[in-house]
Design a protein around this motif. Sequence first.
Motif, mmCIF file in Angstrom:
data_model
loop_
_atom_site.group_PDB
_atom_site.id
_atom_site.type_symbol
_atom_site.label_atom_id
_atom_site.label_comp_id
_atom_site.label_asym_id
_atom_site.label_seq_id
_atom_site.Cartn_x
_atom_site.Cartn_y
_atom_site.Cartn_z
ATOM 1 N N VAL A 1 0.927 -1.164 -0.036
ATOM 2 C CA VAL A 1 -0.071 -0.184 0.005
ATOM 3 C C VAL A 1 0.990 1.151 -0.209
ATOM 4 O O VAL A 1 2.016 1.405 0.650
ATOM 5 C CB VAL A 1 -0.776 0.106 1.207
ATOM 6 N N ALA A 2 0.584 2.187 -0.807
ATOM 7 C CA ALA A 2 1.250 3.398 -0.880
ATOM 8 C C ALA A 2 0.265 4.634 -0.640
ATOM 9 O O ALA A 2 -0.694 4.633 -1.501
ATOM 10 C CB ALA A 2 2.336 3.720 -1.940
ATOM 11 N N MET A 3 0.468 5.387 0.075
ATOM 12 C CA MET A 3 -0.288 6.660 0.055
ATOM 13 C C MET A 3 0.303 8.089 0.035
ATOM 14 O O MET A 3 1.387 7.726 0.560
ATOM 15 C CB MET A 3 -1.438 6.710 1.319
ATOM 16 N N ASP A 4 -0.391 9.035 0.078
ATOM 17 C CA ASP A 4 0.070 10.573 0.212
ATOM 18 C C ASP A 4 -0.071 11.086 1.669
ATOM 19 O O ASP A 4 -1.228 10.990 2.037
ATOM 20 C CB ASP A 4 -0.636 11.279 -0.654
ATOM 21 N N PRO A 5 0.935 11.055 2.466
ATOM 22 C CA PRO A 5 0.755 11.263 3.789
ATOM 23 C C PRO A 5 0.194 12.690 4.233
ATOM 24 O O PRO A 5 -0.319 13.009 5.223
ATOM 25 C CB PRO A 5 2.227 11.380 4.503
ATOM 26 N N GLU A 6 -0.093 13.796 3.211
ATOM 27 C CA GLU A 6 -0.371 15.156 3.232
ATOM 28 C C GLU A 6 -1.977 14.841 3.423
ATOM 29 O O GLU A 6 -2.711 15.622 4.198
ATOM 30 C CB GLU A 6 -0.156 15.684 2.023
ATOM 31 N N ASN A 7 -2.712 13.903 2.553
ATOM 32 C CA ASN A 7 -4.115 13.904 2.713
ATOM 33 C C ASN A 7 -4.675 12.452 2.736
ATOM 34 O O ASN A 7 -6.023 12.431 2.755
ATOM 35 C CB ASN A 7 -4.637 14.742 1.252
ATOM 36 N N GLY A 8 -3.936 11.622 2.748
ATOM 37 C CA GLY A 8 -4.333 10.210 2.808
ATOM 38 C C GLY A 8 -5.056 9.586 1.616
ATOM 39 O O GLY A 8 -5.255 8.456 1.354
ATOM 40 N N THR B 1 0.037 1.419 7.422
ATOM 41 C CA THR B 1 0.365 2.511 6.560
ATOM 42 C C THR B 1 -0.042 3.669 6.997
ATOM 43 O O THR B 1 0.648 4.750 7.100
ATOM 44 C CB THR B 1 0.458 1.976 5.337
ATOM 45 N N ALA B 2 -1.450 3.826 7.009
ATOM 46 C CA ALA B 2 -2.121 5.221 7.757
ATOM 47 C C ALA B 2 -1.693 5.653 8.980
ATOM 48 O O ALA B 2 -1.465 6.902 9.054
ATOM 49 C CB ALA B 2 -3.743 5.113 7.608
ATOM 50 N N GLY B 3 -1.267 4.760 9.786
ATOM 51 C CA GLY B 3 -0.684 5.222 11.102
ATOM 52 C C GLY B 3 0.731 5.838 10.811
ATOM 53 O O GLY B 3 0.988 6.888 11.466
ATOM 54 N N TYR B 4 1.658 5.431 9.900
ATOM 55 C CA TYR B 4 2.946 5.924 9.651
ATOM 56 C C TYR B 4 2.815 7.308 8.994
ATOM 57 O O TYR B 4 3.467 8.008 9.069
ATOM 58 C CB TYR B 4 3.786 4.817 8.795
ATOM 59 N N ALA B 5 1.676 7.500 8.243
ATOM 60 C CA ALA B 5 1.457 8.918 8.086
ATOM 61 C C ALA B 5 1.530 9.853 8.798
ATOM 62 O O ALA B 5 1.999 11.140 8.570
ATOM 63 C CB ALA B 5 0.138 8.811 7.040
ATOM 64 N N LEU B 6 1.134 9.477 10.090
ATOM 65 C CA LEU B 6 1.215 10.558 11.141
ATOM 66 C C LEU B 6 2.717 10.868 11.272
ATOM 67 O O LEU B 6 3.145 12.112 11.522
ATOM 68 C CB LEU B 6 1.022 9.886 12.497
ATOM 69 N N PHE B 7 3.886 10.247 11.176
ATOM 70 C CA PHE B 7 5.173 10.467 11.395
ATOM 71 C C PHE B 7 5.648 11.338 10.106
ATOM 72 O O PHE B 7 6.470 12.381 10.341
ATOM 73 C CB PHE B 7 5.944 9.168 11.228
ATOM 74 N N ALA C 1 4.486 4.071 2.439
ATOM 75 C CA ALA C 1 4.181 2.798 1.917
ATOM 76 C C ALA C 1 4.582 1.603 2.857
ATOM 77 O O ALA C 1 5.631 1.686 3.641
ATOM 78 C CB ALA C 1 5.064 2.436 0.623
ATOM 79 N N GLY C 2 3.654 0.574 2.844
ATOM 80 C CA GLY C 2 4.010 -0.641 3.736
ATOM 81 C C GLY C 2 3.977 -1.907 2.888
ATOM 82 O O GLY C 2 2.866 -1.817 2.056
ATOM 83 N N ALA C 3 4.755 -2.701 3.199
ATOM 84 C CA ALA C 3 4.823 -4.086 2.436
ATOM 85 C C ALA C 3 4.649 -5.147 3.457
ATOM 86 O O ALA C 3 5.076 -4.961 4.652
ATOM 87 C CB ALA C 3 5.992 -4.315 1.705
ATOM 88 N N TRP C 4 3.732 -6.131 3.256
ATOM 89 C CA TRP C 4 3.511 -7.311 4.045
ATOM 90 C C TRP C 4 3.487 -8.499 3.196
ATOM 91 O O TRP C 4 3.145 -8.496 2.096
ATOM 92 C CB TRP C 4 2.217 -7.188 4.900
ATOM 93 N N VAL C 5 4.202 -9.486 3.855
ATOM 94 C CA VAL C 5 4.295 -10.937 3.354
ATOM 95 C C VAL C 5 3.919 -11.965 4.370
ATOM 96 O O VAL C 5 4.229 -11.913 5.309
ATOM 97 C CB VAL C 5 5.775 -10.961 2.844
ATOM 98 N N GLY C 6 3.093 -13.102 4.019
ATOM 99 C CA GLY C 6 2.619 -14.055 4.729
ATOM 100 C C GLY C 6 1.680 -15.065 4.276
ATOM 101 O O GLY C 6 1.480 -14.719 2.982
ATOM 102 N N PHE C 7 1.597 -16.171 4.820
ATOM 103 C CA PHE C 7 0.766 -17.081 4.223
ATOM 104 C C PHE C 7 -0.900 -16.778 4.735
ATOM 105 O O PHE C 7 -0.969 -16.484 5.747
ATOM 106 C CB PHE C 7 1.046 -18.551 4.592
#
Length: 800
Positions: free
Chosen positions: A435-442, A579-585, A702-708
């Motif tokens: 997921v990738a997002m614009d931290p300015e406006n989500g 990922t939305a949480g990291y937009a805060l930082f 941006a956030g990347a996750w891997v799993g089964f």
Amino acid sequence: MRLFSRLLLWLFASLLSLGLVGLIAAAVAFAILSPGLPSVDTLRDVRLQVPLRVVTREGALIAEYGEQRRIPLEADALPPQLVQAFLAAEDDRFFDHPGVDYQGIARAVRHLLLTGEKGPGGSTITMQLARNFFLTRDQTFHRKAQEILLALQIERALSKQEILELYLNKIYLGQRAYGVGAAAQIYYGKGVDDLDLAQIAMIAGLPKAPSAYNPIANPRRAEIRRAYVLGRMLAEGYITAEQHAEAVDAPLTAQVHASSVEVSAPYVAEMVRQTMVAQYGEDEAYSGGYVVRTTIDGRMQRAADQALRDGLRAYDHRRGYRGPEAQVALTGDEASEDWEALLADYPRFGGLEAALVLAVDDDAQRARVWVRRHGEMELPFEAMAWARPYLRRTARGPAPEKVSDVLSVGDIIRVDRAAEVPQLAAVPAVEGALVAMDPENGALLALSGGFDYFRSSFNRAVQSRRQPGSAFKPFIYSAALAKGYSPASMLSDTPIVMHDESLETSWRPSNYSGRVYGPTRLREALVHSRNLASIRLLRNLGIEDTLGYLDALGFDTRRMPSGLSLALGSAEMTPLDLTAGYALFANGGFRVMPHFIDRVESAEGEVLFQARPPVACVECSQLQVQTDLQEETGGVNLRPVAESVMPATDAFLMTNIMQDVIQRGTGRAAARLGRSDLAGKTGTTNDGRDAWFVGYNSRIVAGAWVGFDNNDQLGPRETGGSTALPIWTDFMEQALNGVPEAPPRQPEGLVTVRIDPEDGRRVRAGEGRSMFELFREDNLPDVTPRGGGSGAGSREQDIF
């Protein structure tokens, strides 16, 4: 002479009587039929069924939904030759009759009287329009009478040009194409202006029988029908003999062209489809002609899909080859059609084509395979040298030495044709999301919910709730800053044993390395992801207070555990949530709302919905922003300011620490990008079932996750840094290509102070070992250590 006069008088009287009878009959028919006829006035406000279109923020097509494919065209956009072709084929006296061609009806009546069968010649374009909009296609005299009456009314209500426009946009032309615009796209992949004469004649020949004369299903009959239309155009003087001869001899070029998807983002398209159906209902959403402009950036979406697929395949290669997808018995007598049939149930996934192994040659060290829809090719041994057999999660078999160690005749395998040399491949069992997002406006810039949507439509980016592991620690550490801790505060990284009497067991958490590190500065504890220090920190902060802090940040704390495992990321959340949480930082502490629809337009281009997301603004108050925007937009406030839920100083300190994560901590593999404006954090759950990396600069988070999907363990040495971080790095390399560095701006209220790296106390220049550290002005460390567990530079009390 008198006899002749009497005969003329009798003939005139008879004709007058017949005419009177006919008028009476027509009046009676009108009186009987007209009450049941629909009002043709509705044609003035007719709304053609147009599919739902989903596009990127640049306007590139992502997806199209709807049973009827239609591209409405206005009358002045219809090429004259196209109109002439339809007139020649369907109604050569269209501009001369009042909606009903009495000469044509007379021919049809004469045919009926002579043969006893219904024949051609009676239907005009206006009558066809009446039938298509208001009536059934039943071949009855009653329906034909209704059709005639409606056609006469339509001609009184609409101009000839309006009738032609409606007809050419409404008529069914096969292959789910309604109207000439859709037919041009579906049969030839062109707009109507780009069709040549032969193609125009082919389309104009379809209304009579779209199935019988379909150039895809019946090319021979379609060619005969095309020749008829061209002959009629020649007879009407619309084309020359030379044009006629050239078009008659032209080859058939029709083939099915699906809607030209320009950016593949099926997970996003499905999110939009569900939203539109919920808003407008299924029928209206699919036929109302809505255009949904998303927030997705086409270039970033392509980069996200490629990075995720490459990362999942790289993991799969590391764990070993799981063998062919199936095995079939071959006799050696099969032809290419048989091979295609055997592969029919194996569609393309993630760019990987299905292939059938036809022969294995160990002497030549190559295999001969048939690739679905591409034909025969050879795979050299080098293309499969990676394929050590998968034995179990923790072990692989020996490296192959010859082709037969990997492949057998009859294997159904996967081939990567995009590589310079075609490679043996496999659809990975593991899954992931990015997921990738614009931290300015989500605004979501890219979203990939799995290896391939058409293999699994489950959208892991927004539906899969997983434990984030250490990727959640920055929020615990930011809670510490809010409580008065600083990057130099001392934490205790020592063994912990927690007893649970209800389970009659003990919890003995440990660091990933298995070591303990004793007194550790807060910065170092996060940079190196120290579990024991993090648990002790949460215990000092208090679980209830920390949950209250997390709730204010926007997390759903109802789903979070109320135990110390929270410090290790045991709360379950989606990749989008984290990922939305990291937009805060990234944005200076503002809570922005993720969204993926920028605006919704009607078929006429009217804006029905325009997103107005609150935006982050560190350097201004909400009132100031509103005032500025009112000046720019004529008094319309388009961009309200987002809620500030974290001090800008704390957001900057956390970013500064997570920059160190990339420069020298668990995320240092991202340093290969050569940028100084990146920050982020790895995450790996204790049992190795989830691998994460979330990172950002001021423009992209941006956030990347891997799993089964079944929650299996990933295996030894599969961590956030080794499994998820390469996906993130590959994506950011493309997403930030050509984008200048954008380091975060240091807010007021922060100062740099020299400290002792051993204990975090403040020192003077030249006083032993020292380093610089950032602090809030109101939270400077003491010159000498002080007791307590919350102050900057303090050493935690041993509370266990």
